[in-house]
Scaffold this motif. Structure first.
Motif, mmCIF file in Angstrom:
data_model
loop_
_atom_site.group_PDB
_atom_site.id
_atom_site.type_symbol
_atom_site.label_atom_id
_atom_site.label_comp_id
_atom_site.label_asym_id
_atom_site.label_seq_id
_atom_site.Cartn_x
_atom_site.Cartn_y
_atom_site.Cartn_z
ATOM 1 N N ARG A 41 0.835 -1.206 0.000
ATOM 2 C CA ARG A 41 0.000 0.000 0.000
ATOM 3 C C ARG A 41 0.869 1.255 0.000
ATOM 4 N NH1 ARG A 41 -5.337 1.206 0.209
ATOM 5 N NH2 ARG A 41 -5.703 -0.947 -0.369
ATOM 6 N N GLU A 122 8.149 -8.221 3.872
ATOM 7 C CA GLU A 122 7.658 -6.933 4.388
ATOM 8 C C GLU A 122 6.592 -7.150 5.466
ATOM 9 O OE1 GLU A 122 8.401 -3.682 3.922
ATOM 10 O OE2 GLU A 122 6.570 -2.772 4.715
ATOM 11 N N HIS A 145 -6.964 -5.256 12.781
ATOM 12 C CA HIS A 145 -7.832 -4.534 11.844
ATOM 13 C C HIS A 145 -7.358 -4.807 10.417
ATOM 14 C CE1 HIS A 145 -10.373 -2.464 14.609
ATOM 15 N NE2 HIS A 145 -9.359 -1.908 15.252
ATOM 16 N N GLY A 146 -8.318 -5.075 9.520
ATOM 17 C CA GLY A 146 -7.948 -5.383 8.142
ATOM 18 C C GLY A 146 -7.348 -6.775 8.033
ATOM 19 N N GLY A 147 -8.053 -7.760 8.594
ATOM 20 C CA GLY A 147 -7.506 -9.118 8.691
ATOM 21 C C GLY A 147 -7.310 -9.827 7.364
ATOM 22 N N THR A 169 -11.047 -7.583 11.971
ATOM 23 C CA THR A 169 -12.108 -6.866 11.268
ATOM 24 C C THR A 169 -11.842 -6.964 9.769
ATOM 25 O OG1 THR A 169 -10.940 -4.742 11.322
ATOM 26 C CG2 THR A 169 -12.462 -5.193 13.135
ATOM 27 N N GLY A 171 -14.000 -5.999 5.628
ATOM 28 C CA GLY A 171 -15.051 -5.182 5.035
ATOM 29 C C GLY A 171 -16.086 -5.899 4.201
ATOM 30 N N LYS A 175 -14.295 -11.599 2.894
ATOM 31 C CA LYS A 175 -13.059 -11.340 3.645
ATOM 32 C C LYS A 175 -13.176 -11.794 5.096
ATOM 33 C CE LYS A 175 -11.382 -7.797 0.565
ATOM 34 N NZ LYS A 175 -10.703 -6.527 0.408
ATOM 35 N N TYR A 190 -16.306 -4.308 9.665
ATOM 36 C CA TYR A 190 -15.976 -2.987 10.199
ATOM 37 C C TYR A 190 -16.998 -1.909 9.810
ATOM 38 C CZ TYR A 190 -13.448 -2.175 5.715
ATOM 39 O OH TYR A 190 -13.095 -2.050 4.398
ATOM 40 N N VAL A 213 -4.366 -0.497 11.477
ATOM 41 C CA VAL A 213 -3.913 0.117 10.224
ATOM 42 C C VAL A 213 -4.703 1.389 9.898
ATOM 43 C CG1 VAL A 213 -3.102 -2.041 9.184
ATOM 44 C CG2 VAL A 213 -5.491 -1.362 8.857
ATOM 45 N N TYR A 218 -9.685 5.364 14.165
ATOM 46 C CA TYR A 218 -9.966 4.282 15.117
ATOM 47 C C TYR A 218 -9.350 4.510 16.491
ATOM 48 C CZ TYR A 218 -12.186 1.015 11.820
ATOM 49 O OH TYR A 218 -13.053 0.400 10.958
ATOM 50 N N LEU A 237 -2.037 4.519 8.641
ATOM 51 C CA LEU A 237 -2.766 5.760 8.900
ATOM 52 C C LEU A 237 -3.866 5.945 7.858
ATOM 53 C CD1 LEU A 237 0.376 7.984 9.653
ATOM 54 C CD2 LEU A 237 -1.123 6.846 11.307
ATOM 55 N N GLY A 261 7.137 2.646 12.164
ATOM 56 C CA GLY A 261 7.313 2.498 10.721
ATOM 57 C C GLY A 261 8.581 1.698 10.464
ATOM 58 N N LEU A 310 -5.006 -3.115 -6.061
ATOM 59 C CA LEU A 310 -4.803 -2.892 -4.624
ATOM 60 C C LEU A 310 -5.654 -1.709 -4.149
ATOM 61 C CD1 LEU A 310 -3.285 -3.924 -2.157
ATOM 62 C CD2 LEU A 310 -1.457 -2.314 -2.647
HETATM 63 N N1 LIG Z 1 4.287 0.838 9.719
HETATM 64 C C1 LIG Z 1 4.846 -0.077 8.962
HETATM 65 O O1 LIG Z 1 6.012 -0.425 9.105
HETATM 66 C C2 LIG Z 1 4.024 -0.717 7.886
HETATM 67 C C3 LIG Z 1 4.536 -1.763 7.120
HETATM 68 C C4 LIG Z 1 3.706 -2.376 6.160
HETATM 69 C C5 LIG Z 1 2.405 -1.908 6.002
HETATM 70 N N2 LIG Z 1 1.963 -0.864 6.744
HETATM 71 C C6 LIG Z 1 0.600 -0.325 6.607
HETATM 72 O O2 LIG Z 1 -0.302 -1.325 7.004
HETATM 73 C C7 LIG Z 1 -1.518 -1.141 6.299
HETATM 74 C C8 LIG Z 1 -1.945 -2.457 5.688
HETATM 75 O O3 LIG Z 1 -0.987 -2.827 4.726
HETATM 76 P P1 LIG Z 1 -1.293 -4.019 3.728
HETATM 77 O O4 LIG Z 1 -0.079 -4.258 2.943
HETATM 78 O O5 LIG Z 1 -1.920 -5.124 4.483
HETATM 79 O O6 LIG Z 1 -2.371 -3.328 2.783
HETATM 80 P P2 LIG Z 1 -3.677 -3.961 2.126
HETATM 81 O O7 LIG Z 1 -3.421 -5.379 1.763
HETATM 82 O O8 LIG Z 1 -4.116 -2.998 1.105
HETATM 83 O O9 LIG Z 1 -4.694 -3.966 3.341
HETATM 84 C C9 LIG Z 1 -5.371 -2.800 3.762
HETATM 85 C C10 LIG Z 1 -6.324 -3.258 4.818
HETATM 86 O O10 LIG Z 1 -6.999 -2.150 5.415
HETATM 87 C C11 LIG Z 1 -8.285 -2.623 5.752
HETATM 88 N N3 LIG Z 1 -9.231 -1.559 6.010
HETATM 89 C C12 LIG Z 1 -9.670 -0.601 5.151
HETATM 90 N N4 LIG Z 1 -10.595 0.172 5.757
HETATM 91 C C13 LIG Z 1 -10.765 -0.335 7.009
HETATM 92 C C14 LIG Z 1 -11.571 0.007 8.113
HETATM 93 N N5 LIG Z 1 -12.413 1.059 8.079
HETATM 94 N N6 LIG Z 1 -11.483 -0.721 9.243
HETATM 95 C C15 LIG Z 1 -10.626 -1.773 9.318
HETATM 96 N N7 LIG Z 1 -9.829 -2.154 8.303
HETATM 97 C C16 LIG Z 1 -9.893 -1.431 7.162
HETATM 98 C C17 LIG Z 1 -8.684 -3.436 4.546
HETATM 99 O O11 LIG Z 1 -9.756 -4.283 4.882
HETATM 100 P P3 LIG Z 1 -10.758 -4.848 3.703
HETATM 101 O O12 LIG Z 1 -9.856 -5.356 2.611
HETATM 102 O O13 LIG Z 1 -11.528 -5.906 4.393
HETATM 103 O O14 LIG Z 1 -11.573 -3.682 3.254
HETATM 104 C C18 LIG Z 1 -7.392 -4.186 4.260
HETATM 105 O O15 LIG Z 1 -7.337 -5.386 4.984
HETATM 106 C C19 LIG Z 1 -1.285 -0.050 5.274
HETATM 107 O O16 LIG Z 1 -1.809 1.142 5.784
HETATM 108 C C20 LIG Z 1 0.208 0.014 5.185
HETATM 109 O O17 LIG Z 1 0.669 1.269 4.780
HETATM 110 C C21 LIG Z 1 2.746 -0.272 7.678
#
Ligand SMILES: NC(=O)c1ccc[n+]([C@@H]2O[C@H](COP(=O)([O-])OP(=O)(O)OC[C@H]3O[C@@H](n4cnc5c(N)ncnc54)[C@H](OP(=O)(O)O)[C@@H]3O)[C@@H](O)[C@H]2O)c1
Length: 323
Positions: A41, A122, A145-147, A169, A171, A175, A190, A213, A218, A237, A261, A310
């Motif tokens: 993302r 990652e 969140h976002g399982g 959680t 959507g 899922k 969610y 996430v 939240y 965020l 991060g 994505l």
């Molecule tokens: N801080 C760090 O080091 C780090 C490292 C990697 C990733 N991240 C962050 O982690 C997040 C997830 O990354 P990813 O690679 O898993 O991305 P992804 O596969 O696009 O997943 C995004 C997730 O967010 C969920 N989501 C969207 N709206 C939501 C809501 N209102 N309530 C709860 N969940 C919600 C989605 O759920 P649905 O698909 O069910 O809608 C999906 O599971 C991103 O924001 C990314 O930038 C951070």
């Protein structure tokens, strides 16, 4: 070499393949001929100009790859040209070749296809380092969140393997089913009242740890969802960066809130996390306890299609570009 470049920030249409100079190999680096590039993302945000790479990192998108070592600097003793590997990057992964500090490179888990391996490091590094940071322990309750996302599908399985009771959680009904199949005790939509559902499912206990996430949006319900001595760790965020934190509630629960991060961490910290992932996570993958996320592959020529997929919210698990 070929790489995905951005001429100006914008939508997926700004991504295009172009010839660029290949990377040089630093003394403590290896160069990898890339086989698969994980799509994250963060890449969408960087493409839009909202997530600049850290200083000294490549301007090219891409935070993780799998591939084959094509060169090793004089300070690198444990890699040979031709060996298969996966790497955690600060950038540069959407390219035929990438240079990376050797500490951020590990052997892929045995039995995993090299393209599939591109999508592992990652999420594994992010989740494992954050679980360690908040001391998630067997017998505790975790809310993810976002399982069904890339992070979430890994976090559910890893926590389940650690003996943690996991709730998630998501959507959509499809899922929610994915989350339960991966090992979540239950999963909540969610769009509905996930906080009330969590309280019911835990007899009012709440979550000892929340992997979040969503950020600002939240923050209040996450604090409400914490158990006594609970820990909220924010890694995304997607719901904004500035929120209201009720310190009175946090104090009453002896709770804590932390945010991390991975990308900006120093090389030594990333190396330590990668070594820990190879030692603790890879065996769980090799034994079949953790299954690599469902993945969708895109030839690199269709990188724009991968970004659209994505961004659509329809993706489950990981997306991988193939070279
Ligand atoms: N801080 C760090 O080091 C780090 C490292 C990697 C990733 N991240 C962050 O982690 C997040 C997830 O990354 P990813 O690679 O898993 O991305 P992804 O596969 O696009 O997943 C995004 C997730 O967010 C969920 N989501 C969207 N709206 C939501 C809501 N209102 N309530 C709860 N969940 C919600 C989605 O759920 P649905 O698909 O069910 O809608 C999906 O599971 C991103 O924001 C990314 O930038 C951070």
């Amino acid at each position: 070499m070929q790489a995905v470049v951005i001429e100006s920030f914008g939508g997926p249409e700004v991504l295009r393949l172009a010839d660029v100079p290949p990377p040089s190999c630093g003394a403590d680096e290896v160069v990898i001929r890339v086989v698969g590039s994980g799509v994250n993302r963060a890449d969408l945000l960087q493409r839009q100009g909202h997530y600049p790479p850290p200083r000294d990192a490549s301007e090219i998108l891409g935070l993780e790859v799998s591939g084959v070592i094509s060169a090793a600097g004089p300070g690198v003793l444990d890699w040979r040209v031709g060996e298969e590997c996966v790497a955690l990057l600060s950038g540069g992964g959407y390219a035929e070749y990438v240079a990376v500090p050797a500490g951020q490179v590990v052997r892929p888990p045995r039995g995993v296809d090299l393209v599939t391996a591109a999508g592992l490091i990652e999420v594994a590094a992010t989740v494992a380092s954050n679980f360690a940071r908040v001391g998630l322990a067997a017998g505790e309750t975790l809310l993810v969140h976002g399982g069904a996302g890339g992070i979430g599908t890994f976090a559910i399985q890893f926590a389940d393997a650690l003996g943690v009771r996991v709730f998630a959680t998501a959507g959509s009904p499809r899922k929610l089913t994915v989350c339960r199949e991966l090992g979540a005790a239950d999963a909540f939509d969610y769009h509905g009242d996930w906080l009330a559902a969590l309280r019911r499912a835990t007899d009012g206990h709440g979550a000892d740890v929340i992997l979040d996430v969503m950020g600002a949006k939240y923050l209040p319900p996450n604090v409400d969802a914490l158990a006594t001595d609970g820990r909220l760790v924010v890694i995304g965020l997607q719901g904004g960066r500035s929120g209201t934190l009720d310190l009175g509630k946090l104090l009453a629960k002896r709770g804590s809130v932390t945010a991390t991060g991975l990308r900006g961490r120093p090389v030594e910290q990333k190396a330590a996390i990668c070594a820990e992932v190879a030692a603790t996570v890879w065996p769980l993958i090799e034994s079949g306890r953790i299954r690599p996320a469902v993945e969708t592959r895109y030839p690199v020529e269709d990188v724009a299609g991968a970004h659209r997929h994505l961004a659509s919210g329809e993706a489950i698990g990981k997306l991988i570009l193939t070279w």
